[in-house]
Write an enzyme that holds these catalytic residues in place. Structure first.
Site, PDB file in Angstrom:
ATOM      1  N   LYS A  43       0.857  -1.194   0.000  1.00  0.00           N
ATOM      2  CA  LYS A  43       0.000   0.000   0.000  1.00  0.00           C
ATOM      3  C   LYS A  43       0.883   1.231   0.000  1.00  0.00           C
ATOM      4  CE  LYS A  43      -4.473   0.785   0.235  1.00  0.00           C
ATOM      5  NZ  LYS A  43      -5.599  -0.095  -0.106  1.00  0.00           N
ATOM      6  N   ASP A  94      -6.972   4.203  -4.489  1.00  0.00           N
ATOM      7  CA  ASP A  94      -7.647   4.075  -3.186  1.00  0.00           C
ATOM      8  C   ASP A  94      -8.300   5.445  -2.968  1.00  0.00           C
ATOM      9  OD1 ASP A  94      -7.677   2.037  -0.737  1.00  0.00           O
ATOM     10  OD2 ASP A  94      -7.462   3.998   0.147  1.00  0.00           O
TER      11      ASP A  94
HETATM   12  N1  GLU Z   1      -7.406   0.148  -2.806  1.00  0.00           N
HETATM   13  C1  GLU Z   1      -8.163  -1.041  -3.081  1.00  0.00           C
HETATM   14  C2  GLU Z   1      -8.184  -1.935  -1.878  1.00  0.00           C
HETATM   15  O1  GLU Z   1      -8.203  -1.440  -0.765  1.00  0.00           O
HETATM   16  C3  GLU Z   1      -7.734  -1.730  -4.370  1.00  0.00           C
HETATM   17  C4  GLU Z   1      -6.294  -2.041  -4.497  1.00  0.00           C
HETATM   18  C5  GLU Z   1      -5.880  -2.571  -5.889  1.00  0.00           C
HETATM   19  O2  GLU Z   1      -6.714  -2.637  -6.777  1.00  0.00           O
HETATM   20  O3  GLU Z   1      -4.709  -2.921  -6.025  1.00  0.00           O
HETATM   21  O4  GLU Z   1      -8.247  -3.131  -1.945  1.00  0.00           O
END
Ligand code: GLU
Length: 458
Positions: free
Chosen positions: A139, A179
């Protein structure tokens, strides 16, 4: 953004074997409350493994799983439209690569700090494991506030952010996505800068791309749709469905909008949404086209929705969770349902809570939902549709293919059904039938842990 000071940790005691490990996590991550909270929640669930999987202790899996493989922090300088130099802090936490390249979104929001990015990366690791796709967990993001910024400022910020990030990512290394605060526009600017610096048209380096340049159908809708598909499976275990249900959905971003859309398609009446200024109650049912127009096209506040919708009122007092409903879908942010909110929802007769955002319910709230025996799903299971569809995008990029909306949507629905059934079966195996939290954490953890045992001490 809500403060998390009122979060109540340790509402239940940890297994005696795990408590010392949690003390170490607190010591090594002082003040990182959200990260400690995410670890505590997983530790609560994995107690049954303490006796049954001795190899995990032998290989110090828990100790290693709580420590990110790599944490990158960098300066992001950029210039405003009127020539002022601004500095933000950028992060990428590459948490765990046991199952595949690091995978997870980027969050641009003023609340972002290392604790938040670490909690999100930790959650992502188990969520991604649950999808059954070959993706590890990561992340990133920045404390940059996109609110009120011009398009050109957003572009310059994204370009500066990528000017550092590019050296850390790649199709086989780390694959970011969106996100909170990072949607299609930002992904475009980030991809453009990556391409310019590296001179490589490398579609698989980022997901959430535009449909004409390597993006996947349904990626925009996937987290919201997936949450409702998961909730639909939960209702079906009690012979029920969304038809005629009163539904409250917090947030009004990408996840919330497409949860509204799918819930309405399933016959539900969605009566409330929210943003950081307050919540809108619309007893006539949310007008989805107006909501999309206000939020997606005009990028305005919900007050604009209320101005054009006579049946709606905007409230800045109390909480969206005070509204009596059958189904609550938190789709805004972490720790948006504290103990007293959960109590109110249960008192008002809520039957199901499925999380579209990451860690929206604090440990006290989770305990209240579980004691009340309502259907309750943690985000790492119910919101996994977003990242699962990102993995489908990677699959299409790798094979230079492009699937139809219907085909991709069917795939997503099948994945959500699979995660649901895995949670149910795992909870049952470990003697906690109907407990989606135990099922999700145990199933997600075991797969990562087994891969780590197999790959040795690295
Ligand atoms: N931000 C999204 C999550 O919390 C998607 C992340 C992604 O697609 O890599 O899962």
């Amino acid at each position: 953004m809500r403060q998390t000071n009122n979060v109540r940790l340790m509402t239940q005691a940890l297994h005696a074997d795990l408590q010392p490990m949690f003390e170490i996590v607190k010591q090594v991550n002082p003040g990182h409350q959200e990260f400690q909270q995410a670890v505590y929640e997983v530790m609560l669930s994995i107690a049954p493994l303490a006796g049954s999987r001795p190899e995990y202790a032998q290989w110090s899996i828990l100790k290693r799983i709580c420590e990110p493989e790599r944490q990158i922090i960098f300066r992001v300088p950029w210039v405003t439209d009127d020539g002022k130099v601004e500095i933000n802090r950028g992060y990428r936490v590459e948490f765990n690569s046991a199952l595949g390249p690091y995978k997870g979104g980027l969050r641009f929001h003023p609340s972002v700090n290392l604790s938040i990015i670490k909690f999100l990366g930790f959650e992502q690791t188990f969520k991604n494991s649950l999808t059954g796709m070959p993706i590890g967990g990561g992340k990133g993001g920045s404390n940059f506030d996109p609110k009120g910024k011009s398009d050109a400022e957003i572009m310059r910020f994204c370009q500066s952010f990528m000017t550092e990030l590019y050296r850390h990512i790649g199709e086989y290394t780390d694959v970011p996505a969106g996100d909170i605060g990072v949607g299609g526009r930002e992904i475009g600017y980030l991809f453009g800068q990556y391409k310019r610096i590296t001179n490589r048209w490398e579609a698989g380096v980022i997901t959430g791309k535009g449909l004409t340049w390597g993006g996947a159908q349904v990626r925009t809708e996937a987290t919201g749709y997936g949450t409702v598909y998961f909730a639909q499976e939960m209702l079906a275990t009690r012979g029920d469905s969304f038809d005629g249900k009163r539904v409250v959905i917090s947030g009004s971003g990408n996840v919330a909008i497409y949860a509204v859309e799918k819930a309405q398609q399933f016959g539900a009446k969605v009566i409330a949404v929210s943003d950081s200024n307050g919540y809108v109650v619309d007893e006539a049912g949310i007008d989805l086209e107006l909501l999309k127009d206000v939020k997606e096209r005009r990028r305005e506040r919900l007050s604009a929705y209320v101005e054009e919708r006579p049946s709606a009122r905007l409230s800045v007092h109390g909480s969206i969770w005070d509204i009596p409903c059958d189904v609550a879908l938190p789709c805004a942010t972490q720790n948006e349902i504290l103990g007293h909110h959960a109590k109110k929802l249960v008192e008002n007769g809520v039957q199901l809570v499925a999380e579209g955002s990451n860690m929206p319910t604090d440990p006290e709230g989770i305990a209240i939902f579980q004691d009340a025996k309502i259907l309750y799903a943690p985000g790492k299971a119910s919101n996994a549709g977003g990242v699962a569809t990102s993995a489908l995008e990677m699959q299409q990029n790798a094979s230079r293919d492009s699937w139809s909306f219907e085909y991709t949507d069917n795939h997503l629905r099948g994945i959500m059904r699979g995660i649901h059934d895995t949670c149910i079966e795992t909870a049952e195996t470990y003697g906690q039938p109907g407990d989606y939290v135990a099922g999700a954490n145990l199933a997600g953890y075991i797969k990562v842990a087994d891969a780590m045992v197999a790959q040795g001490v690295i």
